[in-house]
Design an enzyme around this catalytic site. Structure first.
Site, PDB file in Angstrom:
ATOM      1  CG  ASP A  78      -1.807  -1.162   1.381  1.00 22.97           C
ATOM      2  OD1 ASP A  78      -2.175  -1.693   0.313  1.00 22.97           O
ATOM      3  OD2 ASP A  78      -2.117  -1.577   2.507  1.00 22.97           O
ATOM      4  CG  ASP A  84      -0.897   5.483   6.037  1.00 27.84           C
ATOM      5  OD1 ASP A  84      -0.842   5.296   4.805  1.00 27.84           O
ATOM      6  OD2 ASP A  84      -1.929   5.324   6.716  1.00 27.84           O
ATOM      7  CD  GLU A 107      -2.145  -1.196   6.660  1.00 26.52           C
ATOM      8  OE1 GLU A 107      -2.356  -0.032   7.023  1.00 26.52           O
ATOM      9  OE2 GLU A 107      -2.869  -1.827   5.883  1.00 26.52           O
ATOM     10  CD  GLU A 108       1.340   2.052   7.645  1.00 26.65           C
ATOM     11  OE1 GLU A 108       0.120   1.960   7.441  1.00 26.65           O
ATOM     12  OE2 GLU A 108       2.182   2.101   6.716  1.00 26.65           O
ATOM     13  CG  ASP A 126      -4.620  -0.185   9.691  1.00 28.22           C
ATOM     14  OD1 ASP A 126      -5.397  -0.557   8.793  1.00 28.22           O
ATOM     15  OD2 ASP A 126      -3.782   0.729   9.541  1.00 28.22           O
ATOM     16  CG  LEU A 128      -4.663   7.381   9.743  1.00 28.23           C
ATOM     17  CD1 LEU A 128      -5.371   7.644  11.064  1.00 28.23           C
ATOM     18  CD2 LEU A 128      -3.801   8.600   9.407  1.00 28.23           C
ATOM     19  CG  ASP A 129      -8.434   0.831   7.577  1.00 31.99           C
ATOM     20  OD1 ASP A 129      -7.775   0.009   6.932  1.00 31.99           O
ATOM     21  OD2 ASP A 129      -9.624   1.111   7.317  1.00 31.99           O
ATOM     22  CD  GLU A 285      -6.827  -3.718   7.511  1.00 27.79           C
ATOM     23  OE1 GLU A 285      -6.877  -4.750   6.816  1.00 27.79           O
ATOM     24  OE2 GLU A 285      -6.566  -2.598   7.015  1.00 27.79           O
TER      25      GLU A 285
END
Ligand code: P6P
Length: 336
Positions: A78, A84, A107-108, A126, A128-129, A285
């Site tokens: 992504d 993010d 996620e990052e 996560d 900042l989804d 998530e």
């Protein structure tokens, strides 16, 4: 009366009129935590603090140079937005400083972050989804899951500490940076929602004991991807149209989930020819939202199996995701 007094009196009037703060709620309910109540309480406070900082940056995004893409990609491929990366830094720092979390899955970040402390908890987040919506001012969110480490503190972390099934969560929640900012979480004793009052820097209990309607008339799915859906999903979408349901898809999971929780509805991100294992990530998530959905009387599956029972084999494992009103998810699962 000088201005400062008047402001403080007004603020205290707001505080009294809008009730219970998140801090007080956590304290009043910490005896519900199965163990280590003080640490989990502090951990929830650390998350709330980081969310206030992220909220401030999200709200300023249009005014300072933090919009747009970083020009980098996270390990899932992504495109990382500036916010993010900022949000990941804020949550990682707050959790590291708080000392209650020994490991963080984000996620990052490609692998888990060992915070090298005696913390009893592992967090999957996560930060900042839905961040591709930042530049167009659409609601975005933070999603988090909290687990207890399985091995003895002070010993090296092992995969059993990190790759835990959703049913092992001790707490889970999300922050929705929307028309107002809300924090919604569960510790396994129901779901409660708190609305942020920026003038006081406090979250206040605004949605006690949230329940997801068993039925609904809203379906959330990206119909633009229909050509890559299975016939079963296409048939279910046609069923929704035949029932005159309303289509609502914001492209921000937390926002779609939150609306469906309050009004009743279903969100589906199915497997597609482009994402044969699904797009959404199980650890940071789907597991959190599945725990919240079930605690609010809803349901969450991959179309066949309960999300919270799915074994974790890798950090960024993807899954198909059906979540929302219990009867809607059950109906959607009958389309094979
Ligand atoms: P698509 C955002 O990237 C996200 O993870 C969810 O918040 C959102 O529901 C979904 O992906 C949107 O994905 O493929 O429909 O644009």
């Amino acid at each position: 009366m000088n201005k400062t007094n008047a402001t403080s009196i007004e603020s205290s009037r707001i505080a009294q009129s809008i009730g219970l703060t998140l801090d007080r709620f956590i304290k009043n309910n910490q005896d519900q935590f199965q163990y280590a109540s003080g640490e989990l309480s502090q951990l929830l406070r650390d998350i709330a603090l980081a969310s206030k900082v992220v909220n401030r940056e999200v709200n300023k995004a249009g005014l300072i140079d933090i919009m747009g893409a970083m020009g980098t990609q996270n390990m899932a491929g992504d495109n990382q937005q500036k916010l993010d990366v900022l949000a990941n830094i804020r949550f990682t720092r707050a959790l590291a400083k708080g000392g209650e979390v020994c490991a963080l899955v984000s996620e990052e970040a490609e692998s888990f972050v060992d915070l090298n402390n005696e913390g009893k908890y592992v967090i999957a987040i996560d930060p900042l989804d839905g961040s591709s919506n930042i530049d167009v001012n659409v609601s975005i969110g933070t999603i988090f899951s909290i687990y207890r480490r399985k091995t003895q503190t002070g010993t090296p972390l092992q995969s059993i500490d990190i790759l835990q099934k959703g049913s092992e969560q001790v707490a889970a929640g999300y922050v929705l940076y929307g028309s107002s900012t809300m924090m919604v979480y569960t510790t396994g004793h129901g779901v409660n929602g708190f609305t942020y009052e920026p003038s006081l820097g406090e979250y206040f209990l605004s949605h006690p004991d949230l329940k997801m309607p068993e039925d609904g008339k809203i379906y959330s799915i990206n119909e633009g991807s229909s050509n890559s859906f299975s016939n079963a999903i296409r048939d279910y979408i046609q069923y929704c149209k035949d029932q005159n349901y309303t289509a609502r898809y914001i492209g921000s999971l937390v926002a779609d989930f939150h609306r469906n929780m309050l009004k009743g509805g279903i969100y589906i991100y199915p497997i597609t020819s482009k994402d044969p294992h699904g797009k959404l990530r199980l650890m940071y998530e789907c597991n959190a939202l599945a725990f919240i959905a079930e605690q609010a009387g809803g349901k969450a599956s991959n179309g066949h199996n309960r999300i919270l029972d799915i074994e974790l084999k890798e950090l960024h494992q993807r899954t198909a995701f059906y979540v929302g009103s219990k009867n809607m998810v059950t109906k959607a699962e009958t389309f094979k």
